[in-house]
Design a protein around this motif. Structure first.
Motif, mmCIF file in Angstrom:
data_model
loop_
_atom_site.group_PDB
_atom_site.id
_atom_site.type_symbol
_atom_site.label_atom_id
_atom_site.label_comp_id
_atom_site.label_asym_id
_atom_site.label_seq_id
_atom_site.Cartn_x
_atom_site.Cartn_y
_atom_site.Cartn_z
ATOM 1 N N PHE A 129 1.240 11.666 5.564
ATOM 2 C CA PHE A 129 2.337 10.736 5.268
ATOM 3 C C PHE A 129 1.872 9.324 5.598
ATOM 4 C CE2 PHE A 129 6.181 13.485 4.807
ATOM 5 C CZ PHE A 129 5.600 14.700 5.082
ATOM 6 N N GLU A 130 1.872 8.480 4.572
ATOM 7 C CA GLU A 130 1.477 7.080 4.737
ATOM 8 C C GLU A 130 2.791 6.290 4.805
ATOM 9 O OE1 GLU A 130 -1.279 6.130 1.489
ATOM 10 O OE2 GLU A 130 -0.239 4.224 1.293
ATOM 11 N N GLN A 131 3.040 5.609 5.928
ATOM 12 C CA GLN A 131 4.390 5.077 6.146
ATOM 13 C C GLN A 131 4.383 3.563 6.330
ATOM 14 O OE1 GLN A 131 6.962 8.275 7.991
ATOM 15 N NE2 GLN A 131 5.272 8.330 9.420
ATOM 16 N N GLU A 132 5.339 2.918 5.642
ATOM 17 C CA GLU A 132 5.487 1.465 5.738
ATOM 18 C C GLU A 132 6.755 1.116 6.523
ATOM 19 O OE1 GLU A 132 3.364 0.262 1.488
ATOM 20 O OE2 GLU A 132 5.512 0.671 1.507
ATOM 21 N N PHE A 133 6.713 -0.012 7.214
ATOM 22 C CA PHE A 133 7.898 -0.472 7.955
ATOM 23 C C PHE A 133 7.836 -1.988 8.084
ATOM 24 C CE2 PHE A 133 5.609 -1.337 11.911
ATOM 25 C CZ PHE A 133 4.518 -0.493 11.820
ATOM 26 N N PRO A 177 -1.569 -4.789 7.923
ATOM 27 C CA PRO A 177 -0.499 -5.684 7.500
ATOM 28 C C PRO A 177 -0.293 -5.472 6.011
ATOM 29 C CG PRO A 177 -2.554 -6.907 7.729
ATOM 30 C CD PRO A 177 -2.867 -5.479 8.079
ATOM 31 N N GLU A 178 0.961 -5.223 5.597
ATOM 32 C CA GLU A 178 1.231 -4.919 4.177
ATOM 33 C C GLU A 178 1.685 -6.163 3.422
ATOM 34 O OE1 GLU A 178 1.364 -3.523 1.433
ATOM 35 O OE2 GLU A 178 0.899 -1.402 1.594
ATOM 36 N N PHE A 179 2.104 -5.948 2.197
ATOM 37 C CA PHE A 179 2.411 -7.035 1.279
ATOM 38 C C PHE A 179 3.771 -7.696 1.559
ATOM 39 C CE2 PHE A 179 4.052 -8.366 -2.978
ATOM 40 C CZ PHE A 179 3.136 -9.374 -3.208
ATOM 41 N N PHE A 184 4.265 -3.684 7.711
ATOM 42 C CA PHE A 184 3.045 -3.040 8.209
ATOM 43 C C PHE A 184 3.012 -1.610 7.685
ATOM 44 C CE2 PHE A 184 4.470 -6.274 11.163
ATOM 45 C CZ PHE A 184 3.322 -7.042 11.336
ATOM 46 N N GLU A 185 1.862 -0.987 7.856
ATOM 47 C CA GLU A 185 1.724 0.402 7.394
ATOM 48 C C GLU A 185 0.803 1.147 8.352
ATOM 49 O OE1 GLU A 185 0.821 0.956 3.199
ATOM 50 O OE2 GLU A 185 -0.696 2.442 3.747
ATOM 51 N N VAL A 186 1.084 2.416 8.530
ATOM 52 C CA VAL A 186 0.217 3.283 9.349
ATOM 53 C C VAL A 186 -0.173 4.499 8.536
ATOM 54 C CG1 VAL A 186 -0.001 4.597 11.474
ATOM 55 C CG2 VAL A 186 1.541 2.691 11.399
ATOM 56 N N VAL A 233 7.254 5.895 1.773
ATOM 57 C CA VAL A 233 6.528 6.948 2.479
ATOM 58 C C VAL A 233 5.762 7.666 1.383
ATOM 59 C CG1 VAL A 233 6.713 9.114 3.755
ATOM 60 C CG2 VAL A 233 8.210 7.202 4.344
ATOM 61 N N HIS A 234 4.465 7.481 1.367
ATOM 62 C CA HIS A 234 3.661 8.096 0.314
ATOM 63 C C HIS A 234 3.050 9.373 0.885
ATOM 64 C CE1 HIS A 234 3.132 3.698 -1.229
ATOM 65 N NE2 HIS A 234 4.338 4.162 -1.432
ATOM 66 N N ILE A 235 3.278 10.460 0.177
ATOM 67 C CA ILE A 235 2.837 11.765 0.693
ATOM 68 C C ILE A 235 1.606 12.209 -0.095
ATOM 69 C CG2 ILE A 235 3.536 14.121 1.220
ATOM 70 C CD1 ILE A 235 6.460 13.182 1.086
HETATM 71 MG MG MG Z 1 1.297 0.587 1.331
#
Ligand code: MG
Ligand code: GLU
Length: 441
Positions: A129-133, A177-179, A184-186, A233-235
């Motif tokens: 799971f790629e998660q942005e917040f 650091p995201e767009f 941000f993303e982890v 949330v990209h799976i």
């Molecule tokens: Mg992203």
């Protein structure tokens, strides 16, 4: 009088239909003794909404008892969040009083589906799971998108987050650091489905706790501002055989997918309008699932296109990389208002349906569906995803296969939670919906 001694606590948790992680704490040194019996839990908890009300009516009422049994192999502990006591979260399974799995436990549902995939098709799924917040309720010093400075301005959040996630056993890969504004993303290493979803939960809670202690509130809501960038949330999914060999890719096939992966992802595409009721299950989810926002708006598979609902991810040979082991497909129509176990479960179930039906591999769309004619969309099986939670629930209602994956009372509870959300946001503007949900997630 001497100061009272502090006792180290472990919290046994479950993540509910509203994707809120709830639980009960016990003394950490009692954890092993509690492994079999767990702590008390109750059926009506499954009807809790993100507003902490209980969706009503629900099939459970005030009656009944369950146990929340800790899985000691799913303990996430770190002393690095800046809190005065260790972060110690142990994921549990909701079970009947005799220890048998409870039909409403999202983690149990996912485990059963993954076991069926192994038993019936000899396939092991690995997921990540790629998660942005976004940092909300705070104005950080300005910094450019994706920039070195964007992460440094919240120092020591980045390195401490990495350390906390590593100590907890999440295997973090990248903190970036995201767009979007203050986004941000982890990412973390892939794992088998239940462990992957456990990691998704641990990451959310560690990010939130560390953020709080660094003076920033982290929100994983799908949209914190109507016109802003979404938090996805990209799976990522890949299939492996029981001997540990990667079996997602067939370099000779037109779309790069093996026959098994083709059938699996055809199942996902076929059921996707109903699946989003589980993977993008809140009113603001549909402010994110719009064309030209790098989320997903149509049921299409694409090669490396970030607008696609299913994206075939790139592979590389630089540095001696092995494309067969890297190859994976990313499901992008998910966000953090979805319970990660249930989102993963829905994908596994849909993949299983595709495999059981022996579906042909899906075609790769030649271009964005916005640029396809109606006839081309029909030929490719591309449809617009539901444009609201109401429409997603209608799509779920119209798909008897998907509805059949849950026991009747569990499905009723699930839909009841979603309907309680629709009732809560009735009459709110999209901006008010974003405001409400950024505070909840
Ligand atoms: Mg992203
Ligand atoms: N923020 C985008 C989303 O809502 C994703 C951007 C990306 O490709 O990482 O899913």
């Amino acid at each position: 009088m001497s100061a009272p001694q502090s006792v180290s606590l472990s919290t046994i948790v479950t993540t509910d239909f509203a994707a809120i992680t709830r639980g009960r704490a016990i003394a950490a040194d009692r954890l092993e003794a509690a492994a079999g019996s767990g702590v008390g839990w109750l059926p009506a908890n499954l009807a809790l909404t993100p507003f902490d009300s209980i969706a009503s009516p629900n099939p459970w009422g005030s009656f009944g008892d369950l146990r929340l049994a800790p899985d000691l192999s799913a303990r996430f502990r770190t002393t690095a969040t800046g809190a005065s006591s260790p972060f110690d979260l142990v994921v549990g399974d909701v079970v009947e009083l005799d220890g048998a799995p409870w039909r409403g436990c999202p983690r149990g549902l996912l485990r059963t589906a993954a076991d069926e995939l192994a038993e019936r098709h000899g396939l092991i799924l690995r997921m990540s799971f790629e998660q942005e917040f976004q940092a909300v309720d705070v104005d950080l010093p300005p910094a450019h998108a994706l920039s070195f400075g964007a992460l440094r301005r919240v120092d020591p959040f980045g390195p401490t987050l990495f350390a906390a996630l590593a100590e907890a056993g999440v295997e973090p890969e990248v903190v970036l650091p995201e767009f979007g504004r203050q986004q941000f993303e982890v990412t973390c290493a892939p794992a088998e489905p239940v462990r992957a979803a456990d990691r998704a939960v641990a990451i959310r809670e560690i990010v939130r706790e560390l953020g709080r202690n660094c003076g920033l509130r982290a929100s994983f809501a799908p949209k914190v501002a109507v016109d802003g960038v979404g938090n996805g949330v990209h799976i990522h999914l890949s299939l492996w055989d029981k001997a540990g060999r990667p079996v997602t890719r067939d370099a000779a096939a037109a779309n790069g997918l093996s026959a098994a992966a083709g059938a699996f992802f055809s199942g996902v595409l076929r059921h996707m309008p109903a699946l989003v009721a589980f993977t993008a299950p809140s009113p603001p989810s549909y402010l994110r699932l719009r064309p030209q926002s790098w989320s997903a708006a149509y049921t299409w598979l694409a090669d490396r296109d970030r607008e696609a609902a299913l994206r075939v991810c790139p592979t590389w040979t630089a540095g001696g990389g092995d494309p067969d082991r890297q190859f994976n497909v990313e499901y992008r129509a998910a966000d953090a208002t979805a319970n990660p176990y249930l989102a993963a479960w829905a994908l596994v179930r849909a993949g299983l349906a595709g495999l059981d039906a022996g579906l042909a591999p899906p075609p790769i769309a030649p271009r964005h569906p916005d640029g396809l004619s109606a006839a081309e969309r029909t030929a490719l099986g591309v449809v617009r995803l539901p444009e609201s939670l109401e429409d997603a629930l209608a799509a779920l209602d119209a798909d008897p296969i998907v509805r059949g994956w849950l026991a009747g009372d569990v499905l009723e509870t699930y839909v009841g939670v979603r309907r309680a959300e629709l009732a809560r946001v009735a009459g709110l503007s999209p901006a008010q919906v974003c405001d409400l949900y950024q505070g909840l997630y």
